[in-house]
Design a protein around this motif. Sequence first.
Motif, mmCIF file in Angstrom:
data_model
loop_
_atom_site.group_PDB
_atom_site.id
_atom_site.type_symbol
_atom_site.label_atom_id
_atom_site.label_comp_id
_atom_site.label_asym_id
_atom_site.label_seq_id
_atom_site.Cartn_x
_atom_site.Cartn_y
_atom_site.Cartn_z
ATOM 1 N N PHE A 31 -1.677 -33.294 15.761
ATOM 2 C CA PHE A 31 -0.316 -34.221 15.667
ATOM 3 C C PHE A 31 0.489 -33.547 15.984
ATOM 4 O O PHE A 31 1.083 -33.686 16.557
ATOM 5 C CB PHE A 31 -0.748 -35.098 14.433
ATOM 6 C CG PHE A 31 -1.285 -36.530 14.359
ATOM 7 C CD1 PHE A 31 -2.879 -36.471 14.387
ATOM 8 C CD2 PHE A 31 -0.180 -37.577 14.217
ATOM 9 C CE1 PHE A 31 -3.026 -37.285 14.070
ATOM 10 C CE2 PHE A 31 -1.023 -38.904 14.662
ATOM 11 C CZ PHE A 31 -2.310 -38.813 14.778
ATOM 12 N N ALA A 32 0.789 -32.437 14.892
ATOM 13 C CA ALA A 32 2.213 -31.296 15.071
ATOM 14 C C ALA A 32 2.198 -30.906 16.552
ATOM 15 O O ALA A 32 3.006 -30.333 17.328
ATOM 16 C CB ALA A 32 1.894 -30.600 14.102
ATOM 17 N N ASN A 33 0.802 -30.438 16.846
ATOM 18 C CA ASN A 33 1.105 -29.881 18.348
ATOM 19 C C ASN A 33 1.533 -31.174 19.410
ATOM 20 O O ASN A 33 2.683 -30.822 20.597
ATOM 21 C CB ASN A 33 -0.256 -29.636 19.141
ATOM 22 C CG ASN A 33 -0.429 -28.347 18.044
ATOM 23 O OD1 ASN A 33 0.778 -27.544 17.893
ATOM 24 N ND2 ASN A 33 -1.891 -27.690 18.199
ATOM 25 N N GLU A 34 1.030 -32.370 19.431
ATOM 26 C CA GLU A 34 1.461 -33.510 20.789
ATOM 27 C C GLU A 34 2.621 -33.893 19.732
ATOM 28 O O GLU A 34 3.358 -34.626 20.980
ATOM 29 C CB GLU A 34 1.262 -34.662 19.771
ATOM 30 C CG GLU A 34 -1.049 -34.167 20.557
ATOM 31 C CD GLU A 34 -2.109 -35.246 19.781
ATOM 32 O OE1 GLU A 34 -3.106 -35.148 19.852
ATOM 33 O OE2 GLU A 34 -1.356 -36.670 19.303
ATOM 34 N N MET A 35 3.261 -33.715 18.436
ATOM 35 C CA MET A 35 4.391 -33.093 17.931
ATOM 36 C C MET A 35 6.168 -32.928 18.705
ATOM 37 O O MET A 35 6.874 -33.116 18.915
ATOM 38 C CB MET A 35 4.841 -34.586 17.036
ATOM 39 C CG MET A 35 4.307 -35.693 16.798
ATOM 40 S SD MET A 35 3.724 -35.880 14.511
ATOM 41 C CE MET A 35 5.241 -37.012 14.272
ATOM 42 N N GLN A 36 5.058 -31.631 19.144
ATOM 43 C CA GLN A 36 5.648 -30.227 18.887
ATOM 44 C C GLN A 36 6.433 -29.897 17.886
ATOM 45 O O GLN A 36 7.680 -29.609 17.019
ATOM 46 C CB GLN A 36 6.671 -30.549 20.156
ATOM 47 C CG GLN A 36 5.953 -30.578 21.646
ATOM 48 C CD GLN A 36 6.844 -30.702 22.503
ATOM 49 O OE1 GLN A 36 7.772 -31.970 22.778
ATOM 50 N NE2 GLN A 36 7.307 -29.695 23.610
ATOM 51 N N ALA A 37 5.711 -30.477 16.551
ATOM 52 C CA ALA A 37 6.496 -30.122 15.549
ATOM 53 C C ALA A 37 5.942 -28.755 15.175
ATOM 54 O O ALA A 37 4.783 -28.369 15.514
ATOM 55 C CB ALA A 37 5.787 -31.150 15.123
ATOM 56 N N GLU A 38 6.572 -28.111 13.896
ATOM 57 C CA GLU A 38 6.060 -27.806 13.195
ATOM 58 C C GLU A 38 4.795 -28.164 11.841
ATOM 59 O O GLU A 38 5.729 -29.211 11.114
ATOM 60 C CB GLU A 38 7.206 -26.219 12.422
ATOM 61 C CG GLU A 38 5.672 -25.151 11.583
ATOM 62 C CD GLU A 38 7.633 -23.734 11.110
ATOM 63 O OE1 GLU A 38 8.439 -23.654 12.657
ATOM 64 O OE2 GLU A 38 7.194 -23.610 10.676
ATOM 65 N N TYR A 39 4.313 -27.202 11.185
ATOM 66 C CA TYR A 39 3.181 -27.777 10.551
ATOM 67 C C TYR A 39 3.606 -27.327 8.628
ATOM 68 O O TYR A 39 3.309 -25.603 9.455
ATOM 69 C CB TYR A 39 2.258 -28.023 11.168
ATOM 70 C CG TYR A 39 0.756 -29.300 9.367
ATOM 71 C CD1 TYR A 39 1.026 -29.678 9.318
ATOM 72 C CD2 TYR A 39 0.341 -28.150 8.679
ATOM 73 C CE1 TYR A 39 0.646 -30.688 8.090
ATOM 74 C CE2 TYR A 39 -0.445 -28.646 7.621
ATOM 75 C CZ TYR A 39 -0.117 -30.002 7.749
ATOM 76 O OH TYR A 39 -0.774 -30.467 6.100
ATOM 77 N N TRP A 40 3.193 -28.086 7.962
ATOM 78 C CA TRP A 40 3.278 -27.470 6.530
ATOM 79 C C TRP A 40 2.092 -28.627 5.913
ATOM 80 O O TRP A 40 2.787 -29.393 5.649
ATOM 81 C CB TRP A 40 4.352 -27.306 6.130
ATOM 82 C CG TRP A 40 5.454 -26.225 6.434
ATOM 83 C CD1 TRP A 40 6.092 -25.509 7.745
ATOM 84 C CD2 TRP A 40 5.906 -24.729 5.832
ATOM 85 N NE1 TRP A 40 6.610 -24.661 7.773
ATOM 86 C CE2 TRP A 40 6.358 -24.133 6.924
ATOM 87 C CE3 TRP A 40 5.346 -24.057 4.823
ATOM 88 C CZ2 TRP A 40 7.287 -22.720 6.524
ATOM 89 C CZ3 TRP A 40 5.521 -23.511 4.524
ATOM 90 C CH2 TRP A 40 6.072 -21.966 5.405
ATOM 91 N N SER A 41 1.849 -27.702 5.024
ATOM 92 C CA SER A 41 0.973 -28.543 3.357
ATOM 93 C C SER A 41 1.953 -27.753 2.220
ATOM 94 O O SER A 41 2.062 -26.810 2.127
ATOM 95 C CB SER A 41 -0.206 -28.174 3.443
ATOM 96 O OG SER A 41 -0.633 -28.885 4.827
ATOM 97 N N VAL A 42 2.273 -29.036 1.076
ATOM 98 C CA VAL A 42 2.934 -28.868 1.176
ATOM 99 C C VAL A 42 2.509 -29.500 -0.720
ATOM 100 O O VAL A 42 1.923 -30.640 -0.846
ATOM 101 C CB VAL A 42 4.251 -28.873 0.581
ATOM 102 C CG1 VAL A 42 5.264 -28.292 1.208
ATOM 103 C CG2 VAL A 42 4.913 -30.317 1.151
ATOM 104 N N SER A 43 3.063 -29.213 -2.142
ATOM 105 C CA SER A 43 2.631 -29.787 -3.529
ATOM 106 C C SER A 43 4.486 -30.313 -4.075
ATOM 107 O O SER A 43 4.511 -28.508 -3.980
ATOM 108 C CB SER A 43 1.632 -29.543 -4.102
ATOM 109 O OG SER A 43 2.088 -30.328 -5.185
ATOM 110 N N ALA A 44 4.514 -31.428 -4.122
ATOM 111 C CA ALA A 44 5.711 -31.208 -4.653
ATOM 112 C C ALA A 44 5.902 -31.384 -6.121
ATOM 113 O O ALA A 44 6.592 -30.536 -6.879
ATOM 114 C CB ALA A 44 6.843 -32.806 -4.597
ATOM 115 N N LYS A 45 4.670 -31.387 -6.546
ATOM 116 C CA LYS A 45 4.420 -31.575 -8.222
ATOM 117 C C LYS A 45 3.858 -30.266 -8.551
ATOM 118 O O LYS A 45 4.296 -29.299 -9.464
ATOM 119 C CB LYS A 45 2.313 -32.134 -8.795
ATOM 120 C CG LYS A 45 2.593 -32.555 -9.393
ATOM 121 C CD LYS A 45 1.463 -33.122 -9.957
ATOM 122 C CE LYS A 45 1.148 -33.755 -11.310
ATOM 123 N NZ LYS A 45 -0.565 -34.038 -11.328
#
Lengths: 266, 211
Positions: A192-206
Amino acid sequence: KMKSSLMHLVPPVSRDRIISHFPKWYTPEACLQFKDHFHAQVRSACQQRNTGTVGLKISKVVVVGDLYVGKTSLINRFCKDSFDRDYKATIGVDFEIERFEIAGVPYNLQIWDTAGQEKFKCIASAYYRGAEVIITVFDLADIQTLDHTKQWLEDALRENEPGSSFIFLVGTKKDLVSGAACERTELDAIRFANEMQAEYWSVSAKTGENVKEFFSRVAALAFEQSMLKELEKSYGRMAQIGAGNLIRIEGNSLETPESNAQANCC
Amino acid sequence: PQELPLEAEDHQHQEEGEEKEEPGPENAFEKSPFHLTAEDVYDMSYVVGRELLTIRSEPSRTAQLQFKIVRILEMLEALVNESNLTVEELKMERDNLKKEVEGLRKECPAGKAEQLSLGPDKMIIDLTDPNRPRFTLQELRDVLQERNQLKAQLLIAQEELQCCKSGLISQKEDQAGPVQKESTVCNPSGSSKTNEEKTIIKRLFFFKSGK
């Protein structure tokens, strides 16, 4: 319009908001740039304090995504270092201002938190305009919210000049999914990120995992971009007028900070 | 027993006299049992009687048979009449219920009747609901805008407070304090003002350079 006078006292930037080295990406599979240092032009401008009108630069960040994916939690973890278990829907929009010092230069991020509920879309979308950074958020434990990020991005991009914003795709609630499940979802998300030309991150606010790293990355990229734009502008002016000392004049304007003291919200 | 054939003969005469379009008594046997009327039953009775006339060789047995058949026909007649009555009763009950429903509809408040004619994009608001929607989008926009402005002011005030708390001001006051005292005592107010302005600008420059 919101105007904030800078004729007020500003405490020093807290130590963990000082960025001197360019923060690293989360995954090379979906990242906006690979460089691990600031652009040479930006670096020298910062070193010479030759930041002119960029002196007190604010960049606008908008955070969008489905309701209950954790946009507010993500922002609160970063800005207030807190996490509230109870869900409270954001009404319309909210914002935080986070102060940084990047390459020795003060820099602010104005982070706009938008409501995910459909009924607030008409209010929140009015705040999309002029976003230097668009953060599209989804819930790693709810794959449907990933599908919806494209629509959120489309809505946000509609209000902005094409190519003027950095785009990030962020998967939240990393603590809720197993390592294997996370990896599987990340594969989809990276696509998805590549299609959106976005940088991807996985995070946890908790747990706070990757939250600070993520926003540092956002700040550094936005800072560098706005510096380059400013420098380009002043070089353009310089070439036009042919006055080499113009930048120095702008440098002097640091002493009258009211002149560039507008926080351009809304 | 002798009357029946006579009756039957009469029937036949009648039939011949009337128009051909009237179906014969045999027709009653072909009808669905649910469409039978008492008249059909009489037709069947006539037909059975006529058949019986043909077996006159054993008159005693025939009479017995005849009585039984008449009894069956009587029962059948009763059943048909009974069911017709039931149908009548049900029809009456249905009409009564219809009237009752109409009466209730008229009694209901106008709002509910309107609901039926509301368009697909319309909404009914219960004015007694304390949580009912009542503010406009523009009002919410205005409130949010105001909230944002206040929050921005709060952030500025918090930063200033932080400065005060962290002793940055007292540090400055330590330097500026004696000057100010001096100025209030000895110097003309003008010169102390420029002094103060300088320190504010200095201080801003100090913060801006990020130290």
